[in-house]
Design a protein around this motif. Structure first.
Motif, PDB file in Angstrom:
ATOM      1  N   SER A 121      20.727   2.752  -8.844  1.00  0.00           N
ATOM      2  CA  SER A 121      19.775   2.885  -9.955  1.00  0.00           C
ATOM      3  C   SER A 121      18.597   2.148  -9.772  1.00  0.00           C
ATOM      4  O   SER A 121      17.398   2.506  -9.946  1.00  0.00           O
ATOM      5  CB  SER A 121      20.363   3.004 -11.481  1.00  0.00           C
ATOM      6  N   ALA A 122      18.543   0.818  -9.428  1.00  0.00           N
ATOM      7  CA  ALA A 122      17.282  -0.128  -9.576  1.00  0.00           C
ATOM      8  C   ALA A 122      16.621   0.433  -8.391  1.00  0.00           C
ATOM      9  O   ALA A 122      15.441   0.443  -8.506  1.00  0.00           O
ATOM     10  CB  ALA A 122      18.056  -1.579  -9.362  1.00  0.00           C
ATOM     11  N   LEU A 123      17.371   0.759  -7.145  1.00  0.00           N
ATOM     12  CA  LEU A 123      16.345   1.199  -6.144  1.00  0.00           C
ATOM     13  C   LEU A 123      15.985   2.364  -6.188  1.00  0.00           C
ATOM     14  O   LEU A 123      14.417   2.570  -5.872  1.00  0.00           O
ATOM     15  CB  LEU A 123      17.419   1.248  -4.815  1.00  0.00           C
ATOM     16  N   GLU A 124      16.391   3.428  -6.981  1.00  0.00           N
ATOM     17  CA  GLU A 124      15.851   4.758  -7.436  1.00  0.00           C
ATOM     18  C   GLU A 124      14.476   4.136  -8.147  1.00  0.00           C
ATOM     19  O   GLU A 124      13.267   4.830  -8.051  1.00  0.00           O
ATOM     20  CB  GLU A 124      16.723   5.627  -8.102  1.00  0.00           C
ATOM     21  N   ASN A 125      14.762   3.524  -9.389  1.00  0.00           N
ATOM     22  CA  ASN A 125      13.653   3.222 -10.368  1.00  0.00           C
ATOM     23  C   ASN A 125      12.431   2.341  -9.691  1.00  0.00           C
ATOM     24  O   ASN A 125      11.524   2.837 -10.009  1.00  0.00           O
ATOM     25  CB  ASN A 125      14.593   2.251 -11.446  1.00  0.00           C
ATOM     26  N   VAL A 126      12.741   1.404  -8.856  1.00  0.00           N
ATOM     27  CA  VAL A 126      11.651   0.664  -8.069  1.00  0.00           C
ATOM     28  C   VAL A 126      11.104   1.626  -7.132  1.00  0.00           C
ATOM     29  O   VAL A 126       9.617   1.417  -7.297  1.00  0.00           O
ATOM     30  CB  VAL A 126      12.326  -0.582  -7.368  1.00  0.00           C
ATOM     31  N   TYR A 127      11.507   2.455  -6.580  1.00  0.00           N
ATOM     32  CA  TYR A 127      10.658   3.602  -5.816  1.00  0.00           C
ATOM     33  C   TYR A 127       9.752   4.072  -6.803  1.00  0.00           C
ATOM     34  O   TYR A 127       8.323   4.366  -6.396  1.00  0.00           O
ATOM     35  CB  TYR A 127      11.454   4.456  -5.118  1.00  0.00           C
ATOM     36  N   GLU A 128      10.335   4.719  -7.808  1.00  0.00           N
ATOM     37  CA  GLU A 128       9.416   5.393  -8.671  1.00  0.00           C
ATOM     38  C   GLU A 128       8.241   4.493  -9.037  1.00  0.00           C
ATOM     39  O   GLU A 128       6.890   4.936  -9.477  1.00  0.00           O
ATOM     40  CB  GLU A 128      10.059   5.985  -9.850  1.00  0.00           C
ATOM     41  N   ALA A 129       8.648   3.371  -9.738  1.00  0.00           N
ATOM     42  CA  ALA A 129       7.837   2.431  -9.995  1.00  0.00           C
ATOM     43  C   ALA A 129       6.647   2.004  -9.123  1.00  0.00           C
ATOM     44  O   ALA A 129       5.367   1.684  -9.629  1.00  0.00           O
ATOM     45  CB  ALA A 129       8.466   1.124 -10.826  1.00  0.00           C
ATOM     46  N   VAL A 130       7.027   1.790  -7.872  1.00  0.00           N
ATOM     47  CA  VAL A 130       6.093   1.550  -6.909  1.00  0.00           C
ATOM     48  C   VAL A 130       5.123   2.607  -6.558  1.00  0.00           C
ATOM     49  O   VAL A 130       3.845   2.325  -6.493  1.00  0.00           O
ATOM     50  CB  VAL A 130       6.657   1.313  -5.405  1.00  0.00           C
ATOM     51  N   VAL A 131       5.375   3.763  -6.685  1.00  0.00           N
ATOM     52  CA  VAL A 131       4.377   4.777  -6.766  1.00  0.00           C
ATOM     53  C   VAL A 131       3.426   4.793  -7.922  1.00  0.00           C
ATOM     54  O   VAL A 131       2.435   5.049  -7.625  1.00  0.00           O
ATOM     55  CB  VAL A 131       5.393   6.331  -6.799  1.00  0.00           C
ATOM     56  N   ALA A 132       3.809   4.395  -9.057  1.00  0.00           N
ATOM     57  CA  ALA A 132       3.170   4.270 -10.059  1.00  0.00           C
ATOM     58  C   ALA A 132       2.322   2.883 -10.109  1.00  0.00           C
ATOM     59  O   ALA A 132       0.903   3.040 -10.303  1.00  0.00           O
ATOM     60  CB  ALA A 132       3.841   4.160 -11.310  1.00  0.00           C
ATOM     61  N   ALA A 133       2.755   1.901  -9.367  1.00  0.00           N
ATOM     62  CA  ALA A 133       1.982   0.682  -9.286  1.00  0.00           C
ATOM     63  C   ALA A 133       0.917   0.947  -8.162  1.00  0.00           C
ATOM     64  O   ALA A 133      -0.359   0.659  -8.568  1.00  0.00           O
ATOM     65  CB  ALA A 133       2.730  -0.437  -8.651  1.00  0.00           C
ATOM     66  N   LEU A 134       1.088   1.754  -7.064  1.00  0.00           N
ATOM     67  CA  LEU A 134      -0.091   2.196  -6.196  1.00  0.00           C
ATOM     68  C   LEU A 134      -1.000   2.874  -6.789  1.00  0.00           C
ATOM     69  O   LEU A 134      -2.192   2.706  -6.253  1.00  0.00           O
ATOM     70  CB  LEU A 134       0.663   2.942  -5.009  1.00  0.00           C
ATOM     71  N   PHE A 135      -0.744   3.870  -7.628  1.00  0.00           N
ATOM     72  CA  PHE A 135      -1.458   4.791  -8.288  1.00  0.00           C
ATOM     73  C   PHE A 135      -2.476   3.929  -9.424  1.00  0.00           C
ATOM     74  O   PHE A 135      -3.813   4.360  -9.384  1.00  0.00           O
ATOM     75  CB  PHE A 135      -0.934   5.870  -9.034  1.00  0.00           C
ATOM     76  N   LEU A 136      -1.781   3.170  -9.994  1.00  0.00           N
ATOM     77  CA  LEU A 136      -2.691   2.487 -10.959  1.00  0.00           C
ATOM     78  C   LEU A 136      -3.261   1.327 -10.204  1.00  0.00           C
ATOM     79  O   LEU A 136      -4.794   1.043 -10.738  1.00  0.00           O
ATOM     80  CB  LEU A 136      -1.742   1.569 -11.710  1.00  0.00           C
ATOM     81  N   ASP A 137      -3.202   0.949  -9.116  1.00  0.00           N
ATOM     82  CA  ASP A 137      -4.016  -0.259  -8.374  1.00  0.00           C
ATOM     83  C   ASP A 137      -5.114   0.438  -7.486  1.00  0.00           C
ATOM     84  O   ASP A 137      -6.100  -0.058  -7.281  1.00  0.00           O
ATOM     85  CB  ASP A 137      -3.243  -0.980  -7.287  1.00  0.00           C
ATOM     86  N   SER A 138      -5.026   1.834  -6.939  1.00  0.00           N
ATOM     87  CA  SER A 138      -6.016   2.259  -5.935  1.00  0.00           C
ATOM     88  C   SER A 138      -6.027   3.704  -6.186  1.00  0.00           C
ATOM     89  O   SER A 138      -6.793   4.395  -5.267  1.00  0.00           O
ATOM     90  CB  SER A 138      -5.463   1.801  -4.516  1.00  0.00           C
ATOM     91  N   GLY A 139      -5.146   4.426  -7.047  1.00  0.00           N
ATOM     92  CA  GLY A 139      -5.457   5.762  -7.250  1.00  0.00           C
ATOM     93  C   GLY A 139      -4.808   6.673  -6.634  1.00  0.00           C
ATOM     94  O   GLY A 139      -3.694   5.984  -5.883  1.00  0.00           O
ATOM     95  N   ILE A 140      -4.674   8.114  -6.658  1.00  0.00           N
ATOM     96  CA  ILE A 140      -3.555   8.886  -5.897  1.00  0.00           C
ATOM     97  C   ILE A 140      -3.426   8.717  -4.587  1.00  0.00           C
ATOM     98  O   ILE A 140      -2.514   9.107  -4.012  1.00  0.00           O
ATOM     99  CB  ILE A 140      -4.012  10.358  -6.518  1.00  0.00           C
ATOM    100  N   GLU A 141      -4.528   8.713  -3.841  1.00  0.00           N
ATOM    101  CA  GLU A 141      -4.518   8.526  -2.339  1.00  0.00           C
ATOM    102  C   GLU A 141      -3.587   7.565  -1.880  1.00  0.00           C
ATOM    103  O   GLU A 141      -2.712   7.655  -0.875  1.00  0.00           O
ATOM    104  CB  GLU A 141      -5.936   8.017  -1.737  1.00  0.00           C
ATOM    105  N   ALA A 142      -3.426   6.150  -2.635  1.00  0.00           N
ATOM    106  CA  ALA A 142      -2.452   5.253  -2.150  1.00  0.00           C
ATOM    107  C   ALA A 142      -1.008   5.637  -2.367  1.00  0.00           C
ATOM    108  O   ALA A 142      -0.244   5.486  -1.515  1.00  0.00           O
ATOM    109  CB  ALA A 142      -2.761   4.064  -2.838  1.00  0.00           C
ATOM    110  N   ALA A 143      -0.857   6.075  -3.545  1.00  0.00           N
ATOM    111  CA  ALA A 143       0.598   6.760  -3.863  1.00  0.00           C
ATOM    112  C   ALA A 143       0.792   7.702  -3.011  1.00  0.00           C
ATOM    113  O   ALA A 143       2.082   7.781  -2.425  1.00  0.00           O
ATOM    114  CB  ALA A 143       0.364   7.268  -5.378  1.00  0.00           C
ATOM    115  N   GLN A 144       0.089   8.682  -2.668  1.00  0.00           N
ATOM    116  CA  GLN A 144       0.327   9.835  -1.687  1.00  0.00           C
ATOM    117  C   GLN A 144       0.681   9.289  -0.397  1.00  0.00           C
ATOM    118  O   GLN A 144       1.462   9.741   0.164  1.00  0.00           O
ATOM    119  CB  GLN A 144      -0.753  10.855  -1.666  1.00  0.00           C
ATOM    120  N   ALA A 145      -0.154   8.298   0.216  1.00  0.00           N
ATOM    121  CA  ALA A 145       0.132   7.864   1.615  1.00  0.00           C
ATOM    122  C   ALA A 145       1.401   7.048   1.609  1.00  0.00           C
ATOM    123  O   ALA A 145       2.135   7.329   2.587  1.00  0.00           O
ATOM    124  CB  ALA A 145      -1.275   6.865   1.642  1.00  0.00           C
ATOM    125  N   PHE A 146       1.875   6.558   0.414  1.00  0.00           N
ATOM    126  CA  PHE A 146       3.213   5.938   0.697  1.00  0.00           C
ATOM    127  C   PHE A 146       4.042   6.948   0.673  1.00  0.00           C
ATOM    128  O   PHE A 146       5.204   6.744   1.202  1.00  0.00           O
ATOM    129  CB  PHE A 146       3.413   4.946  -0.523  1.00  0.00           C
TER     130      PHE A 146
END
Length: 284
Positions: A121-146
């Motif tokens: 469950s930690a692996l699943e949660n971290v993946y989702e959290a990383v998507v949010a972190a990329l979004f917050l740091d650089s916008g939807i483009e960074a999250a989408q690229a990942f």
């Protein structure tokens, strides 16, 4: 520098290498890779819990957009099955493990030496959290690229034909009757680093079934499965008749609720109109 601080620094650097991205605000990424067991006594913002919530919605939108444009011939049901398959806990945990996220998650002392009971469950949660972190740091483009680099390559037309996730299967069954199922978290058990969730699935105001899991998603999935087992798969005539009666009762309750809400809204509009008329008369 303490050993703990040095360990987190190394994991943060490794995480950025995995993501192939350098953060303007590394503290966001640190939170995204930090298990709640490592932040006991600190505000929730220092672990991945809040980021996971945001990342779940962003990830769903990205996957839905990709599937929508990749498969123009598919109907809503097929697109839903693809989305559900891709963003399932098993799928995300598998991708996160392959990327090496297991080595960068910051666990607290309570998780060390226990075999990391909640690693899946930690692996699943971290993946989702990383998507949010990329979004917050650089916008939807960074999250989408990942997501496009790591998860979308798993997407295939075959996913539209695979056995459905219990939640999507229940939704399709109930929507045949004009009902959309809803889920409610009714109980959380255990400490923050080793939680068990209990959810209920509803048709209108009627509770259909409950389920338990190590994540909210798993609990909802188990509730949906229990509802399907209870209402849809009777093996004899009596069971099928009972299932049909239950579905009809749930449908009637949902319609009654909608009617009551509509009547209440009409009554409120009438009262507001009457009050406005009385006010104008008093002023005149």
């Amino acid at each position: 520098m303490s050993d703990i601080a040095e360990e987190r620094k190394k994991k943060l650097a490794r995480a950025q290498d995995i993501l192939e991205y350098r953060f303007e605000n590394p503290s966001i990424l640190l939170a995204a890779i930090t298990h709640p067991s490592a932040t006991e006594g600190k505000p929730v913002k220092f672990s991945y819990e809040r980021l996971e919530f945001l990342g779940d919605s962003i990830l769903g939108a990205i996957v839905a957009n990709e599937a929508f444009h990749a498969y123009p011939e598919l109907d809503e049901g097929g697109l839903t099955r693809i989305k559900v398959a891709l963003v399932s806990g098993t799928s995300l945990a598998s991708v996160a493990e392959r990327l090496g996220f297991a080595d960068v998650i910051v666990f607290g002392s309570s998780e060390r030496g226990t075999g990391r009971r909640g690693l899946h469950s930690a692996l699943e949660n971290v993946y989702e959290a990383v998507v949010a972190a990329l979004f917050l740091d650089s916008g939807i483009e960074a999250a989408q690229a990942f997501v496009s680099r790591t998860l979308i390559p798993k997407m295939s037309l075959d996913m539209a034909k695979e056995p459905e996730n219990p939640k999507s299967a229940l939704q399709e069954k109930l929507q045949e009757e004009g009902i959309t199922p809803t889920y409610k978290l009714v109980e959380t058990q255990g400490p923050p680093h080793d939680r068990t969730f209990i959810s209920q699935v509803f048709a209108g105001m009627k509770a259909l079934a409950s389920g338990m899991g190590r994540t909210k998603k798993e609990a909802e999935s188990q509730a949906a499965k229990a509802a399907l087992d209870k209402f849809d798969f009777g093996t004899d005539k009596d069971a099928k008749a009972k299932a049909k009666a239950e579905k009809n009762r749930a449908k009637a309750e949902a319609r009654a609720q909608a009617k009551a809400e509509k009547e209440a809204q009409a009554q409120a509009r009438a009262e507001a109109k009457a009050a406005e008329k009385a006010a104008r008369k008093a002023q005149g």
